[in-house]
Motif scaffolding. Structure first.
Motif, PDB file in Angstrom:
ATOM      1  N   PRO A   1      29.675 -66.774 -35.658  1.00  0.00           N
ATOM      2  CA  PRO A   1      30.114 -68.097 -36.103  1.00  0.00           C
ATOM      3  C   PRO A   1      30.286 -68.149 -37.619  1.00  0.00           C
ATOM      4  CG  PRO A   1      28.298 -68.294 -34.551  1.00  0.00           C
ATOM      5  CD  PRO A   1      28.413 -66.840 -34.915  1.00  0.00           C
ATOM      6  N   PHE A   2      31.116 -69.075 -38.070  1.00  0.00           N
ATOM      7  CA  PHE A   2      31.489 -69.198 -39.485  1.00  0.00           C
ATOM      8  C   PHE A   2      30.272 -69.503 -40.364  1.00  0.00           C
ATOM      9  CE2 PHE A   2      33.490 -71.993 -42.861  1.00  0.00           C
ATOM     10  CZ  PHE A   2      34.144 -70.977 -43.510  1.00  0.00           C
ATOM     11  N   ILE A   3      29.457 -70.458 -39.934  1.00  0.00           N
ATOM     12  CA  ILE A   3      28.214 -70.745 -40.668  1.00  0.00           C
ATOM     13  C   ILE A   3      27.141 -69.857 -40.042  1.00  0.00           C
ATOM     14  CG2 ILE A   3      26.543 -72.515 -41.365  1.00  0.00           C
ATOM     15  CD1 ILE A   3      29.331 -73.263 -42.298  1.00  0.00           C
ATOM     16  N   SER A   4      26.708 -68.850 -40.775  1.00  0.00           N
ATOM     17  CA  SER A   4      25.779 -67.871 -40.181  1.00  0.00           C
ATOM     18  C   SER A   4      24.388 -68.463 -40.030  1.00  0.00           C
ATOM     19  CB  SER A   4      25.725 -66.607 -41.037  1.00  0.00           C
ATOM     20  OG  SER A   4      24.742 -66.754 -42.050  1.00  0.00           O
ATOM     21  N   ILE A   5      23.689 -67.958 -39.046  1.00  0.00           N
ATOM     22  CA  ILE A   5      22.344 -68.472 -38.761  1.00  0.00           C
ATOM     23  C   ILE A   5      21.367 -68.052 -39.869  1.00  0.00           C
ATOM     24  CG2 ILE A   5      21.436 -66.569 -37.329  1.00  0.00           C
ATOM     25  CD1 ILE A   5      21.338 -70.351 -36.528  1.00  0.00           C
ATOM     26  N   VAL A   6      21.692 -66.978 -40.563  1.00  0.00           N
ATOM     27  CA  VAL A   6      20.856 -66.552 -41.702  1.00  0.00           C
ATOM     28  C   VAL A   6      20.959 -67.605 -42.814  1.00  0.00           C
ATOM     29  CG1 VAL A   6      20.543 -64.811 -43.505  1.00  0.00           C
ATOM     30  CG2 VAL A   6      21.079 -64.111 -41.153  1.00  0.00           C
ATOM     31  N   GLU A   7      22.183 -68.050 -43.069  1.00  0.00           N
ATOM     32  CA  GLU A   7      22.388 -69.100 -44.070  1.00  0.00           C
ATOM     33  C   GLU A   7      21.627 -70.368 -43.661  1.00  0.00           C
ATOM     34  OE1 GLU A   7      26.530 -69.952 -45.046  1.00  0.00           O
ATOM     35  OE2 GLU A   7      25.974 -72.006 -45.513  1.00  0.00           O
ATOM     36  N   THR A   8      21.724 -70.723 -42.386  1.00  0.00           N
ATOM     37  CA  THR A   8      21.024 -71.911 -41.892  1.00  0.00           C
ATOM     38  C   THR A   8      19.514 -71.775 -42.069  1.00  0.00           C
ATOM     39  OG1 THR A   8      22.751 -72.554 -40.330  1.00  0.00           O
ATOM     40  CG2 THR A   8      20.503 -73.212 -39.788  1.00  0.00           C
ATOM     41  N   TYR A   9      18.999 -70.611 -41.740  1.00  0.00           N
ATOM     42  CA  TYR A   9      17.548 -70.410 -41.872  1.00  0.00           C
ATOM     43  C   TYR A   9      17.119 -70.479 -43.347  1.00  0.00           C
ATOM     44  CZ  TYR A   9      12.876 -68.597 -41.696  1.00  0.00           C
ATOM     45  OH  TYR A   9      11.520 -68.472 -41.851  1.00  0.00           O
ATOM     46  N   ASN A  10      17.894 -69.858 -44.226  1.00  0.00           N
ATOM     47  CA  ASN A  10      17.581 -69.922 -45.662  1.00  0.00           C
ATOM     48  C   ASN A  10      17.590 -71.369 -46.150  1.00  0.00           C
ATOM     49  OD1 ASN A  10      17.228 -67.182 -45.943  1.00  0.00           O
ATOM     50  ND2 ASN A  10      19.333 -66.805 -46.604  1.00  0.00           N
ATOM     51  N   ASN A  11      18.594 -72.119 -45.723  1.00  0.00           N
ATOM     52  CA  ASN A  11      18.680 -73.530 -46.120  1.00  0.00           C
ATOM     53  C   ASN A  11      17.457 -74.312 -45.646  1.00  0.00           C
ATOM     54  OD1 ASN A  11      21.428 -74.861 -47.310  1.00  0.00           O
ATOM     55  ND2 ASN A  11      21.780 -72.857 -46.472  1.00  0.00           N
ATOM     56  N   MET A  12      17.028 -74.054 -44.409  1.00  0.00           N
ATOM     57  CA  MET A  12      15.849 -74.759 -43.888  1.00  0.00           C
ATOM     58  C   MET A  12      14.608 -74.385 -44.695  1.00  0.00           C
ATOM     59  SD  MET A  12      16.524 -77.019 -41.536  1.00  0.00           S
ATOM     60  CE  MET A  12      14.824 -77.464 -41.782  1.00  0.00           C
ATOM     61  N   SER A  13      14.505 -73.134 -45.079  1.00  0.00           N
ATOM     62  CA  SER A  13      13.336 -72.698 -45.863  1.00  0.00           C
ATOM     63  C   SER A  13      13.305 -73.411 -47.216  1.00  0.00           C
ATOM     64  CB  SER A  13      13.376 -71.183 -46.098  1.00  0.00           C
ATOM     65  OG  SER A  13      13.389 -70.510 -44.873  1.00  0.00           O
ATOM     66  N   ILE A  14      14.476 -73.571 -47.812  1.00  0.00           N
ATOM     67  CA  ILE A  14      14.528 -74.276 -49.099  1.00  0.00           C
ATOM     68  C   ILE A  14      14.232 -75.760 -48.879  1.00  0.00           C
ATOM     69  CG2 ILE A  14      15.960 -74.815 -51.105  1.00  0.00           C
ATOM     70  CD1 ILE A  14      17.598 -72.238 -50.297  1.00  0.00           C
ATOM     71  N   LEU A  15      14.764 -76.302 -47.763  1.00  0.00           N
ATOM     72  CA  LEU A  15      14.442 -77.706 -47.435  1.00  0.00           C
ATOM     73  C   LEU A  15      12.931 -77.893 -47.302  1.00  0.00           C
ATOM     74  CD1 LEU A  15      17.065 -79.133 -44.873  1.00  0.00           C
ATOM     75  CD2 LEU A  15      16.539 -79.987 -47.156  1.00  0.00           C
ATOM     76  N   ASP A  16      12.241 -76.925 -46.692  1.00  0.00           N
ATOM     77  CA  ASP A  16      10.766 -77.003 -46.610  1.00  0.00           C
ATOM     78  C   ASP A  16      10.174 -77.258 -47.991  1.00  0.00           C
ATOM     79  OD1 ASP A  16      10.837 -76.379 -43.921  1.00  0.00           O
ATOM     80  OD2 ASP A  16      10.026 -74.350 -44.139  1.00  0.00           O
ATOM     81  N   ASN A  17      10.646 -76.477 -48.962  1.00  0.00           N
ATOM     82  CA  ASN A  17      10.114 -76.595 -50.316  1.00  0.00           C
ATOM     83  C   ASN A  17      10.512 -77.912 -50.971  1.00  0.00           C
ATOM     84  OD1 ASN A  17       8.702 -74.069 -50.590  1.00  0.00           O
ATOM     85  ND2 ASN A  17      10.695 -73.084 -50.558  1.00  0.00           N
ATOM     86  N   LEU A  18      11.744 -78.325 -50.740  1.00  0.00           N
ATOM     87  CA  LEU A  18      12.188 -79.605 -51.299  1.00  0.00           C
ATOM     88  C   LEU A  18      11.402 -80.757 -50.669  1.00  0.00           C
ATOM     89  CD1 LEU A  18      16.038 -78.920 -51.327  1.00  0.00           C
ATOM     90  CD2 LEU A  18      14.597 -79.239 -53.344  1.00  0.00           C
ATOM     91  N   LEU A  19      11.190 -80.669 -49.367  1.00  0.00           N
ATOM     92  CA  LEU A  19      10.450 -81.734 -48.673  1.00  0.00           C
ATOM     93  C   LEU A  19       9.014 -81.822 -49.162  1.00  0.00           C
ATOM     94  CD1 LEU A  19      11.898 -81.000 -45.144  1.00  0.00           C
ATOM     95  CD2 LEU A  19      12.099 -83.208 -46.318  1.00  0.00           C
ATOM     96  N   SER A  20       8.471 -80.693 -49.609  1.00  0.00           N
ATOM     97  CA  SER A  20       7.078 -80.691 -50.073  1.00  0.00           C
ATOM     98  C   SER A  20       6.925 -81.531 -51.342  1.00  0.00           C
ATOM     99  CB  SER A  20       6.593 -79.267 -50.314  1.00  0.00           C
ATOM    100  OG  SER A  20       7.215 -78.723 -51.465  1.00  0.00           O
ATOM    101  N   ILE A  21       8.049 -81.801 -52.011  1.00  0.00           N
ATOM    102  CA  ILE A  21       8.018 -82.650 -53.206  1.00  0.00           C
ATOM    103  C   ILE A  21       7.801 -84.118 -52.822  1.00  0.00           C
ATOM    104  CG2 ILE A  21       9.451 -83.536 -55.098  1.00  0.00           C
ATOM    105  CD1 ILE A  21      10.973 -80.792 -54.893  1.00  0.00           C
ATOM    106  N   ILE A  22       8.269 -84.470 -51.612  1.00  0.00           N
ATOM    107  CA  ILE A  22       8.236 -85.865 -51.174  1.00  0.00           C
ATOM    108  C   ILE A  22       6.818 -86.266 -50.795  1.00  0.00           C
ATOM    109  CG2 ILE A  22       9.038 -87.466 -49.373  1.00  0.00           C
ATOM    110  CD1 ILE A  22      11.606 -85.809 -49.209  1.00  0.00           C
ATOM    111  N   PRO A  23       6.303 -87.338 -51.386  1.00  0.00           N
ATOM    112  CA  PRO A  23       4.959 -87.780 -50.993  1.00  0.00           C
ATOM    113  C   PRO A  23       4.947 -88.235 -49.540  1.00  0.00           C
ATOM    114  CG  PRO A  23       5.988 -89.353 -52.518  1.00  0.00           C
ATOM    115  CD  PRO A  23       6.923 -88.207 -52.402  1.00  0.00           C
ATOM    116  N   GLN A  24       3.970 -87.762 -48.770  1.00  0.00           N
ATOM    117  CA  GLN A  24       3.922 -88.105 -47.330  1.00  0.00           C
ATOM    118  C   GLN A  24       3.070 -89.349 -47.098  1.00  0.00           C
ATOM    119  OE1 GLN A  24       5.909 -86.664 -45.125  1.00  0.00           O
ATOM    120  NE2 GLN A  24       6.660 -85.390 -46.794  1.00  0.00           N
TER     121      GLN A  24
END
Lengths: 319, 319
Positions: free
Chosen positions: B296-319
């Motif tokens: 597929p055009f959007i590779s699953i590796v790219e998707t996984y990397n994006n999710m990993s970065i989102l994890d870090n970005l989300l950690s900035i958000i106060p829960q």
């Protein structure tokens, strides 16, 4: 007091040569009395070009000259504190280039020295005198974009000169000190309050930040970003984003003519901006403040707040 | 394999109605086979409007239908993992709306389920199919702006609907999940590497980030900012700043015609961008990948990397 004040320029720096000395010569209430430089060659060039009444090869000699009313300080950032305090103790009013100091503690000492000597101290944010910024403030005062939610401001340019003090950590170099203080000042002018949280990151080269990006959060829910850089193509832009629209401010810190843009759901309006001789306006206004004994345009409280925020922004930079 | 795949749509959501179902109907290699919704009223509306071969009041019934080759998942973010894994276990290929999951751990489980069932999984970043983005990539591949130093990208809009899942923390709401994943994907597309440091801040309302601002630093010296918001006027813009120029990308994530801008010392060039039916291109491309058994055009590796970065970005958000 006299209608025309005698100005002394402490250091024959680029900004003095290109901007402030010509502004003094143009101003109706300022007179170019003296210029000091440690370099005989520079002083000869100064005499040939601007013909001041006096020149000094020693900064202290300029400060000792009783004929001088106002001192302009374009020295490297790391020398601001020493020479502002010296000038204050000699009873001179002082226009000091931005940033006022290396940190807020230094800034406070400088403010106290000026207070106890009854002299004015103002930070050289010349961009605040432009028609561009007046028109931004007009739009804000009219609540043109609803409630402000985000502000982004950048002053960045590609530094292609070698051996500049901008790259010397011992002299207060780095992009945040050199140009990042402008976006910070702009953001603070818009938000009219102090951030409650600060974060960001920097790219370091030779012990100075060559690119800086800061995020400032305010208690009224505004988030602002500031960017500064020596490493990439020129950007000199800001945008203020509200609930109902956007104000775009190209050439934010420049004095050229142009347009600012007001974008709302109803329309995109280009608002013409006139060319402004911001350095002359600055010199005339500071002279006028002294002559008329009124508060300088850039208040020392604003300067101190900006330095305090710079302290926090600088703490992000790895030392 | 057949030249036309049977698609099943899991949830009669806004994006399905407005974008993906019309795209399936237009695509040469996709056929609107089934639509599931828990609401009888919605299904009746679906039959009247789009006339799919089958409808289901239960998501599992759609997944149990052997006639369906591909499942499109527009469900709330918090349900992506459950239904992607269910669909994979039924042997369906899956196009899942962004963000793929709530975190990279969930994402990995989803990827593994798809791998072990030999089905394709792709994240719905439809904007990557536009002429606009192709032209940005063309400029980057030609080294048009020198070395990249900064990237700024924003997807923000004023959310004036009540009761939307975008404001529900239990369903994976918030501006970073909802629209911030686009600027992140754009920045990653440009930098082609993963950030080494992440920081930022957020404005919180009712347990979700209604404004988010992140700063990403890369080991090659790039600093990027991403911004997302539900609270202020629409911004859908990016800029890539290099040593020799800037690429400005208005309407970054949209399919409309327009211009991108290349600014260098030599010139300011407006590069025309054609209108792109990005959802139809996405559906056709994903069908084609399955039919031709190519990645597929959007590779699953790219998707996984994006999710990993989102994890870090989300950690900035106060829960």
């Amino acid at each position: 007091m006299a209608k025309q004040l005698n100005w002394g320029v402490l250091g024959y720096a680029r900004i003095a040569i290109n901007s402030i000395i010509p502004a003094i010569l143009k101003s109706s209430n300022a007179h170019l009395y003296g210029v000091a430089s440690r370099s005989e060659d520079k002083l000869q060039n100064c005499k040939d070009t601007f013909n001041p009444e006096k020149t000094y090869t020693n900064y202290d000699d300029l400060l000792d000259d009783d004929n001088i009313d106002v001192v302009y300080i374009p020295l490297p950032n790391a020398l601001h504190k020493e020479y502002v305090i010296k000038a204050a103790n000699k009873g001179k009013h002082i226009l000091c280039e931005k940033p006022m100091a290396l940190n807020s503690k230094e800034c406070l000492e400088m403010i106290e020295a000026c207070k106890s000597n009854n002299v004015f101290l103002m930070e050289g944010f010349m961009y605040r005198y432009t028609d561009r910024i007046k028109k931004v403030q007009d739009l804000l005062s009219k609540n043109s974009i609803g409630e402000i939610k985000r502000v982004n401001s950048t002053f960045a340019f590609y530094l292609d000169r070698e051996g500049t003090i901008k790259m010397d950590p011992s002299l207060g170099g780095g992009s945040l000190y050199d140009v990042g203080c402008y976006p910070l000042n702009f953001v603070q002018m818009v938000t009219q309050s102090n951030p409650i949280e600060i974060t960001g990151n920097a790219v370091m080269n030779n012990g100075v930040d060559t690119t800086f990006c800061g995020v400032l959060k305010y208690d009224n829910g505004i988030i602002a970003t500031i960017q500064s850089s020596f490493e990439a193509f020129d950007v000199n832009d800001s945008e203020i984003i509200g609930t109902k629209g956007i104000i775009k401010v190209p050439d934010t810190f420049k004095g050229n003519s142009g347009h600012i843009q007001l974008i709302t759901h109803e329309s995109i309006t280009n608002i013409a901006v006139e060319e402004s001789d911001r350095y002359t306006l600055e010199v005339e206004d500071f002279s006028s403040a002294i002559i008329n004994f009124r508060a300088p345009f850039i208040s020392i409280v604003e300067t101190y707040n900006n330095m305090s925020i710079l302290d926090n922004l600088l703490s992000i930079i790895p030392q």
